[in-house]
Motif scaffolding. Structure first.
Motif, PDB file in Angstrom:
ATOM      1  N   MET A 114       0.804  -1.214   0.000  1.00 19.13           N
ATOM      2  CA  MET A 114       0.000   0.000   0.000  1.00 19.13           C
ATOM      3  C   MET A 114       0.841   1.269   0.000  1.00 19.13           C
ATOM      4  SD  MET A 114      -3.272  -0.684  -0.114  1.00 19.13           S
ATOM      5  CE  MET A 114      -2.817  -1.843  -1.404  1.00 19.13           C
ATOM      6  N   ARG A 115       2.111   1.152   0.328  1.00 21.97           N
ATOM      7  CA  ARG A 115       3.033   2.297   0.274  1.00 21.97           C
ATOM      8  C   ARG A 115       4.366   1.769  -0.236  1.00 21.97           C
ATOM      9  NH1 ARG A 115       7.085   5.175   4.366  1.00 21.97           N
ATOM     10  NH2 ARG A 115       6.579   7.376   4.091  1.00 21.97           N
ATOM     11  N   LYS A 116       4.753   2.203  -1.425  1.00 20.03           N
ATOM     12  CA  LYS A 116       6.010   1.695  -1.960  1.00 20.03           C
ATOM     13  C   LYS A 116       7.124   2.739  -1.905  1.00 20.03           C
ATOM     14  CE  LYS A 116       4.877   2.430  -6.896  1.00 20.03           C
ATOM     15  NZ  LYS A 116       3.601   3.155  -6.749  1.00 20.03           N
ATOM     16  N   ARG A 117       6.788   4.032  -1.997  1.00 20.92           N
ATOM     17  CA  ARG A 117       7.807   5.083  -1.956  1.00 20.92           C
ATOM     18  C   ARG A 117       7.177   6.389  -1.469  1.00 20.92           C
ATOM     19  NH1 ARG A 117       8.768   4.483  -8.466  1.00 20.92           N
ATOM     20  NH2 ARG A 117       6.716   5.133  -9.169  1.00 20.92           N
ATOM     21  N   ALA A 118       6.671   6.343  -0.240  1.00 17.91           N
ATOM     22  CA  ALA A 118       6.003   7.495   0.375  1.00 17.91           C
ATOM     23  C   ALA A 118       4.819   7.950  -0.463  1.00 17.91           C
ATOM     24  CB  ALA A 118       6.978   8.641   0.616  1.00 17.91           C
ATOM     25  N   ASP A 119       4.070   6.971  -0.995  1.00 22.56           N
ATOM     26  CA  ASP A 119       2.835   7.226  -1.720  1.00 22.56           C
ATOM     27  C   ASP A 119       1.777   6.285  -1.160  1.00 22.56           C
ATOM     28  OD1 ASP A 119       3.818   4.825  -2.653  1.00 22.56           O
ATOM     29  OD2 ASP A 119       3.994   5.442  -4.746  1.00 22.56           O
ATOM     30  N   ALA A 120       0.579   6.296  -1.728  1.00 21.53           N
ATOM     31  CA  ALA A 120      -0.496   5.526  -1.102  1.00 21.53           C
ATOM     32  C   ALA A 120      -1.476   5.001  -2.140  1.00 21.53           C
ATOM     33  CB  ALA A 120      -1.242   6.391  -0.087  1.00 21.53           C
ATOM     34  N   TYR A 121      -1.910   3.758  -1.920  1.00 24.13           N
ATOM     35  CA  TYR A 121      -3.016   3.156  -2.669  1.00 24.13           C
ATOM     36  C   TYR A 121      -4.248   3.060  -1.770  1.00 24.13           C
ATOM     37  CZ  TYR A 121       0.391   1.963  -6.251  1.00 24.13           C
ATOM     38  OH  TYR A 121       1.355   2.032  -7.229  1.00 24.13           O
ATOM     39  N   TYR A 122      -4.332   3.967  -0.821  1.00 20.23           N
ATOM     40  CA  TYR A 122      -5.454   4.065   0.114  1.00 20.23           C
ATOM     41  C   TYR A 122      -5.578   5.542   0.482  1.00 20.23           C
ATOM     42  CZ  TYR A 122      -1.737   4.606   3.543  1.00 20.23           C
ATOM     43  OH  TYR A 122      -0.640   5.068   4.223  1.00 20.23           O
ATOM     44  N   ARG A 123      -6.589   5.881   1.249  1.00 15.82           N
ATOM     45  CA  ARG A 123      -6.802   7.288   1.601  1.00 15.82           C
ATOM     46  C   ARG A 123      -5.909   7.653   2.789  1.00 15.82           C
ATOM     47  NH1 ARG A 123     -10.707   9.365  -1.398  1.00 15.82           N
ATOM     48  NH2 ARG A 123     -12.169   7.913  -2.384  1.00 15.82           N
ATOM     49  N   SER A 124      -4.715   8.094   2.463  1.00 14.68           N
ATOM     50  CA  SER A 124      -3.746   8.449   3.489  1.00 14.68           C
ATOM     51  C   SER A 124      -4.015   9.856   4.017  1.00 14.68           C
ATOM     52  CB  SER A 124      -2.325   8.385   2.918  1.00 14.68           C
ATOM     53  OG  SER A 124      -1.392   8.905   3.836  1.00 14.68           O
ATOM     54  N   SER A 125      -3.832  10.029   5.308  1.00 16.35           N
ATOM     55  CA  SER A 125      -3.945  11.358   5.904  1.00 16.35           C
ATOM     56  C   SER A 125      -2.682  12.178   5.695  1.00 16.35           C
ATOM     57  CB  SER A 125      -4.214  11.232   7.408  1.00 16.35           C
ATOM     58  OG  SER A 125      -5.395  10.507   7.662  1.00 16.35           O
ATOM     59  N   TYR A 126      -1.628  11.543   5.173  1.00 16.09           N
ATOM     60  CA  TYR A 126      -0.326  12.193   5.131  1.00 16.09           C
ATOM     61  C   TYR A 126       0.309  12.269   3.749  1.00 16.09           C
ATOM     62  CZ  TYR A 126      -0.668  11.331  10.147  1.00 16.09           C
ATOM     63  OH  TYR A 126      -1.097  11.294  11.440  1.00 16.09           O
ATOM     64  N   GLU A 127       0.083  11.275   2.913  1.00 14.01           N
ATOM     65  CA  GLU A 127       0.882  11.166   1.693  1.00 14.01           C
ATOM     66  C   GLU A 127       0.012  11.127   0.441  1.00 14.01           C
ATOM     67  OE1 GLU A 127       4.892   9.172   3.469  1.00 14.01           O
ATOM     68  OE2 GLU A 127       3.342   7.770   2.821  1.00 14.01           O
ATOM     69  N   PRO A 128       0.597  11.481  -0.709  1.00 12.83           N
ATOM     70  CA  PRO A 128      -0.191  11.575  -1.944  1.00 12.83           C
ATOM     71  C   PRO A 128      -0.556  10.204  -2.496  1.00 12.83           C
ATOM     72  CG  PRO A 128       2.125  11.945  -2.417  1.00 12.83           C
ATOM     73  CD  PRO A 128       2.011  11.862  -0.917  1.00 12.83           C
ATOM     74  N   TRP A 129      -1.611  10.193  -3.301  1.00 13.52           N
ATOM     75  CA  TRP A 129      -1.963   8.975  -4.020  1.00 13.52           C
ATOM     76  C   TRP A 129      -0.801   8.577  -4.931  1.00 13.52           C
ATOM     77  CZ3 TRP A 129      -6.250   6.046  -3.208  1.00 13.52           C
ATOM     78  CH2 TRP A 129      -7.298   6.627  -2.493  1.00 13.52           C
ATOM     79  N   ALA A 130      -0.631   7.286  -5.125  1.00 18.84           N
ATOM     80  CA  ALA A 130       0.398   6.795  -6.040  1.00 18.84           C
ATOM     81  C   ALA A 130       0.144   7.349  -7.436  1.00 18.84           C
ATOM     82  CB  ALA A 130       0.389   5.270  -6.062  1.00 18.84           C
ATOM     83  N   ASP A 131       1.223   7.607  -8.164  1.00 19.13           N
ATOM     84  CA  ASP A 131       1.067   8.268  -9.466  1.00 19.13           C
ATOM     85  C   ASP A 131       0.375   7.390 -10.498  1.00 19.13           C
ATOM     86  OD1 ASP A 131       3.095   6.468  -9.943  1.00 19.13           O
ATOM     87  OD2 ASP A 131       4.648   7.968 -10.261  1.00 19.13           O
ATOM     88  N   ASP A 132       0.277   6.074 -10.257  1.00 22.91           N
ATOM     89  CA  ASP A 132      -0.460   5.215 -11.187  1.00 22.91           C
ATOM     90  C   ASP A 132      -1.857   4.889 -10.657  1.00 22.91           C
ATOM     91  OD1 ASP A 132       0.467   3.646  -9.120  1.00 22.91           O
ATOM     92  OD2 ASP A 132       1.072   1.956 -10.376  1.00 22.91           O
ATOM     93  N   ASP A 133      -2.349   5.710  -9.731  1.00 22.59           N
ATOM     94  CA  ASP A 133      -3.715   5.566  -9.219  1.00 22.59           C
ATOM     95  C   ASP A 133      -4.443   6.896  -9.396  1.00 22.59           C
ATOM     96  OD1 ASP A 133      -6.034   4.756  -8.020  1.00 22.59           O
ATOM     97  OD2 ASP A 133      -5.200   4.475  -6.020  1.00 22.59           O
ATOM     98  N   ALA A 134      -4.547   7.311 -10.658  1.00 28.78           N
ATOM     99  CA  ALA A 134      -5.130   8.620 -10.968  1.00 28.78           C
ATOM    100  C   ALA A 134      -6.591   8.718 -10.554  1.00 28.78           C
ATOM    101  CB  ALA A 134      -4.986   8.909 -12.461  1.00 28.78           C
ATOM    102  N   SER A 135      -7.296   7.592 -10.536  1.00 30.05           N
ATOM    103  CA  SER A 135      -8.713   7.612 -10.167  1.00 30.05           C
ATOM    104  C   SER A 135      -8.922   7.587  -8.663  1.00 30.05           C
ATOM    105  CB  SER A 135      -9.430   6.415 -10.796  1.00 30.05           C
ATOM    106  OG  SER A 135      -8.960   5.195 -10.228  1.00 30.05           O
ATOM    107  N   HIS A 136      -7.828   7.480  -7.901  1.00 31.14           N
ATOM    108  CA  HIS A 136      -7.884   7.411  -6.439  1.00 31.14           C
ATOM    109  C   HIS A 136      -8.736   6.225  -5.975  1.00 31.14           C
ATOM    110  CE1 HIS A 136      -6.832  11.991  -6.076  1.00 31.14           C
ATOM    111  NE2 HIS A 136      -5.915  11.283  -6.719  1.00 31.14           N
ATOM    112  N   PHE A 137      -8.520   5.102  -6.628  1.00 34.34           N
ATOM    113  CA  PHE A 137      -9.183   3.859  -6.228  1.00 34.34           C
ATOM    114  C   PHE A 137      -8.573   3.386  -4.918  1.00 34.34           C
ATOM    115  CE2 PHE A 137      -8.909  -0.920  -6.548  1.00 34.34           C
ATOM    116  CZ  PHE A 137     -10.217  -1.154  -6.125  1.00 34.34           C
ATOM    117  N   ASP A 138      -9.413   3.223  -3.903  1.00 36.77           N
ATOM    118  CA  ASP A 138      -8.954   2.789  -2.588  1.00 36.77           C
ATOM    119  C   ASP A 138      -8.883   1.264  -2.572  1.00 36.77           C
ATOM    120  OD1 ASP A 138      -8.521   2.200   0.096  1.00 36.77           O
ATOM    121  OD2 ASP A 138      -9.764   3.856   0.816  1.00 36.77           O
ATOM    122  N   ALA A 139      -7.728   0.745  -2.983  1.00 35.62           N
ATOM    123  CA  ALA A 139      -7.564  -0.704  -3.087  1.00 35.62           C
ATOM    124  C   ALA A 139      -7.665  -1.382  -1.727  1.00 35.62           C
ATOM    125  CB  ALA A 139      -6.219  -1.026  -3.733  1.00 35.62           C
TER     126      ALA A 139
END
Length: 630
Positions: A114-139
Motif C-alpha cells: 500500500m506504500r512503496k515510496r512514500a505514496d499511497a493506494y489508500y486514503r492516506s492522511s499524510y501522503e499523496p496517491w500513487a502516481d499510477d492511481d489517478a482515479s484514487h481507487f482505494d484498493a
C-alpha cells in the motif's frame, strides 16, 4: 474497543543517581560482503510490464531430491506478497482476480503493498496517491470488504508498507523533496545507496512521520495486519554498513556519548547506535498499533542474505541483518515487538540449498513465543524447486519447532524460466496448476493461532518523556518499572521521547525515570493483561474545560488533548478537547507539526488568546503522543 488508559503524571525530583550510558556492543567480526535484494519492480500477473533481472538468476540444475510430504497437518500461513510496482490490485477487476486465485488455491492471506515510496493506494492522511492511481481507487478498502465477505473463505489482508524507502516518487509532494533533512546519508555524504533513497530512523522527525503512516492505516482500516518492509539502513556490496550519517542522528550520538565529529563506520558503538535506531522505530510502530487495535498482526520482511547462521554468535558476527543494514530482527522477536517474522530467504533451491536450509532452521528456532514464516522466492525457482521449498518449510527443526507457514514472492512473478524475458515468467497458469495438484494446499486451513493476541496474559506500558519547557523530548532517558517483590523492566526513550515496555506481567509497579543523572519518581502504576497503559510524566496538565477564564497571554500546557477537527482539513489550525469532554480550544500552530487528524492525541504548549466564541491557544510547541481508533 481497545482498553487504553491515559495517565499524566507530574512528579518532583526525589534525588540524583548516575544513569549509565548505553553499553557498546561486544566486539564482533567485520561485515561480510552480501548480496542485495532487488528493490525494483517485478513482472505483472495480469498486464505485462518489464521486469528486472533477478538478483541470482538460476542456472539449469537438477531439482532437489524428493522428500516426505509433510502435509497440511496443522494451521499454516499461505500467502502472496503482492507488490505495487505491477498490476495486481490497481482496479476492482484486478482485486477480484487476486482474491479468486488465492481462494482457489486454498491460500489464506495476501500482503499488499500500500506504500512503496512514500505514496499511497489508500486514503492516506499524510501522503499523496500513487502516481499510477489517478482515479484514487482505494484498493485497501475494496480488498478488505471482499476478502472478509461473509459466506466465502476469509482471506487476511496485511497492509505492506515500505518504512524507510521513500525515493522514486517524482511528484511535488515527494518526501525527499519536502524533507531532504530526513534522508540517510553515507559516510561520504551520498544520498542514493544503490537501492533507493531512504529516510534515516535516527532522525526523530522522520521516525515520527513513519510511525504516523502505519498508525493511520490501523486506526482507519480493518486490516488484519501491517507489514514493515525496508525497515533498515541501505547499501550494496562495499557500501553496506556505511549508511546512517544523517546529521541529526550523528549529533544525537555525539551528545549521548560525549564525542565529536563523524564516527567511523566500523566503530562497534556506532553500529549498535544504528541498530538501536531501527529497533526504536519497530518498537514504536508495534506499540502504537496495538494501542489502537490490540489484535492487529505486526510483521516485518526481514533480511536473510547469504549463508544462514548456525548459532546466535554467528548471527551477530556475520549476518547482514546485524552487521550490514542494522536490522536485528532476532532481537525484535525476543523483545516481542513483532508478531510475525517474515524471513526473506530469496535463494534458488539448486544453487544455494544449504544456505536456504540454514536460514530455515534458524528462523524456526528463534521465534520466542511469536511466529515466523519463510519468504520463498518463487521468481528465482522452477516450479518443482518452489514446491520443494514450500514442503520443506513444513518440516520441524531439530528441536521440534515449526514455522507459521510460507509467503510467496511474488504474485507478479511466479516462475523462473531461462527462456522468458529477464528469466522470469509472469502470472504462470502452470504454477497455479502445480500448486493445486501437488496436494500441498488441498484444503482450506486457518492461520496459526496467536494466543498472546487472542488471550493476552501481559500488558504494555508506553509513554512520552517531554520537558515542561518547550516539550523537548528527553532523548535517552531511562524508564524503570520495579516490582515490590523483586524484578524490574527498563526502557530507553527514543529521539521523540517515546518509550515502551512490551509483555509486562500484570500487577503494581513502582515507576521512575532518569535523565542526566537525575531520578524522578512517578509513583505506583498498575498494569493489566491485554491493556496499554500510557503515561506522560513530568508535564503540568491543565484541563481544557474552563480555559475560557484564563487571562490572555497566560501560558498553558495540554496533555493527551484529543484532536476533534484536524489541520489536515484546516491548514495550520486544529481543535482539541479533553477525552470525553465537549469543551473545545482552537490551536494555531503554523509549521509546528505535520498534519493533525481527528483522534490524534497531542501535547500542546502555548499562550491563551480570546478572539471569539472559542478560546485560542497560540502554540509554541506541539508533540504527537498517539491516536485513538475511529
Amino acid at each position: 474497543m481497545p482498553i487504553v488508559r491515559l495517565v499524566s503524571l507530574f512528579a518532583g525530583v526525589i534525588g540524583a543517581a548516575g544513569c549509565a550510558a548505553q553499553p557498546a556492543a561486544p566486539p564482533v567480526a567485520a561485515s561480510p560482503k552480501v548480496s542485495v535484494r532487488v528493490a525494483a519492480a517485478v513482472p505483472a500477473p495480469i498486464a505485462a510490464s518489464p521486469s528486472p533481472k533477478p538478483v541470482d538468476p538460476p542456472k539449469p540444475v537438477p531439482p532437489p531430491p524428493p522428500r516426505k510430504d509433510y502435509g497440511p497437518q496443522r494451521p499454516e500461513l499461505r500467502a502472496f506478497w503482492v507488490d505495487g510496482f505491477n498490476d495486481g490490485y490497481k482496479t476492482p477487476a484486478q482485486c477480484d482476480a487476486l482474491l479468486a486465485r488465492v481462494r482457489q488455491l486454498h491460500m489464506n492471506a495476501v500482503f499488499v503493498q500500500m506504500r512503496k515510496r512514500a505514496d499511497a493506494y489508500y486514503r492516506s492522511s499524510y501522503e499523496p496517491w500513487a502516481d499510477d492511481d489517478a482515479s484514487h481507487f482505494d484498493a485497501l478498502e475494496y480488498l478488505i470488504e471482499h476478502a472478509h465477505q461473509a459466506g466465502l473463505p476469509r482471506v487476511q489482508i496485511h497492509a505492506w508498507v515500505n518504512a524507510c524507502a521513500v525515493g522514486g516518487n517524482k511528484g511535488p509532494r515527494a518526501l525527499p523533496k519536502l524533507h531532504p533533512d530526513w534522508i540517510s546519508l553515507s559516510d561520504t555524504k551520498e544520498m542514493f545507496d544503490s537501492e533507493v533513497t531512504k529516510i534515516d530512523p535516527g532522525n526523530p522527525a522522520a521516525a515520527d512521520w513513519t510511525v504516523r503512516v502505519y498508525t493511520d492505516i490501523v486506526r482507519h482500516y480493518d486490516v488484519d495486519g501491517i507489514h514493515m518492509d525496508f525497515i533498515r539502513y541501505g547499501g550494496a556490496d562495499k557500501t553496506v554498513g556505511h549508511w546512517g550519517y544523517n546529521p541529526v542522528s550523528v549529533a544525537r550520538y555525539n551528545a549521548r556519548y560525549g564525542t565529536t565529529g563523524q564516527p567511523v563506520w566500523s566503530d562497534e558503538r556506532w553500529k549498535q547506535w544504528r541498530r538501536d535506531q531501527v529497533t526504536a522505530l519497530v518498537r514504536r510502530v508495534y506499540a502504537s498499533a496495538v494501542a489502537v487495535r490490540p489484535k492487529v498482526i505486526v510483521s516485518a520482511a526481514t533480511i536473510c542474505w547469504g549463508k544462514g547462521p548456525e548459532s546466535d554468535a554467528e548471527y551477530e558476527a556475520k549476518s547482514a541483518s546485524y552487521q550490514g543494514v542494522f536490522a536485528p530482527w532476532r532481537d525484535w522477536m525476543r523483545e516481542g515487538i513483532l508478531d510475525l517474522d517474515c524471513g526473506m530467504t530469496y535463494m534458488n533451491s539448486g544453487r544455494h540449498r544449504d544456505h536456504w536450509r540454514q536460514w530455515n532452521a534458524f528462523l524456526k528456532d528463534h521465534q520466542y513465543g511469536r511466529r515466523a514464516a519463510m519468504g520463498t522466492a518463487i521468481y528465482m525457482n522452477s516450479i518443482p524447486e518452489s514446491l520443494w521449498q514450500i514442503n520443506e518449510t513444513r518440516a520441524p527443526s531439530m528441536s521440534g519447532a515449526h514455522l507459521a507457514g510460507t509467503l510467496l514472492y511474488s504474485y507478479a512473478s511466479t516462475t523462473a524460466d531461462a527462456s522468458a524475458p529477464d528469466g522470469v515468467l509472469q502470472y504462470d497458469p502452470k504454477f497455479y496448476d502445480a500448486l493445486g495438484e501437488s496436494a500441498l494446499y488441498k484444503k482450506d486451513v486457518a492461520i496459526p493461532p496467536m494466543p498472546w493476541k487472542s488471550h493476552p496474559e501481559t500488558g504494555v506500558v508506553q509513554g512520552t518523556l517531554l520537558s515542561p519547557d518547550g516539550l523537548a523530548p528527553r532523548d535517552g532517558a531511562v524508564v524503570t518499572l520495579r516490582r515490590a517483590h523483586g524484578g524490574r523492566r527498563q526502557a530507553r526513550a527514543d529521539g521523540n521521547g517515546f518509550f515502551a515496555v512490551i509483555g509486562v506481567t500484570p500487577g503494581a509497579y513502582y515507576a521512575s525515570w532518569e535523565d542526566g543523572g537525575v531520578k524522578t519518581d512517578l509513583g505506583t502504576v498498575h498494569v493489566h493483561a491485554g491493556e496499554t497503559l500510557k503515561i506522560t510524566p513530568g508535564l503540568p496538565r491543565r484541563p481544557i474545560a474552563g480555559i475560557g477564564k484564563v487571562a490572555d497571554g497566560q501560558s498553558v500546557t495540554f496533555v493527551n488533548a484529543v484532536v476533534t477537527n484536524g489541520s489536515a482539513r484546516l491548514g495550520d489550525v486544529f481543535y482539541v478537547s479533553d477525552p470525553g469532554s465537549k469543551a473545545l480550544v482552537r490551536v494555531d500552530a503554523p509549521g509546528l507539526i505535520p498534519p493533525t487528524v481527528r483522534g490524534d492525541l497531542l501535547a500542546v504548549e502555548g499562550t491563551v488568546s480570546h478572539e471569539g466564541a472559542v478560546p485560542v491557544v497560540k502554540a509554541s510547541a506541539v508533540r504527537w503522543l498517539g491516536a485513538l481508533r475511529d
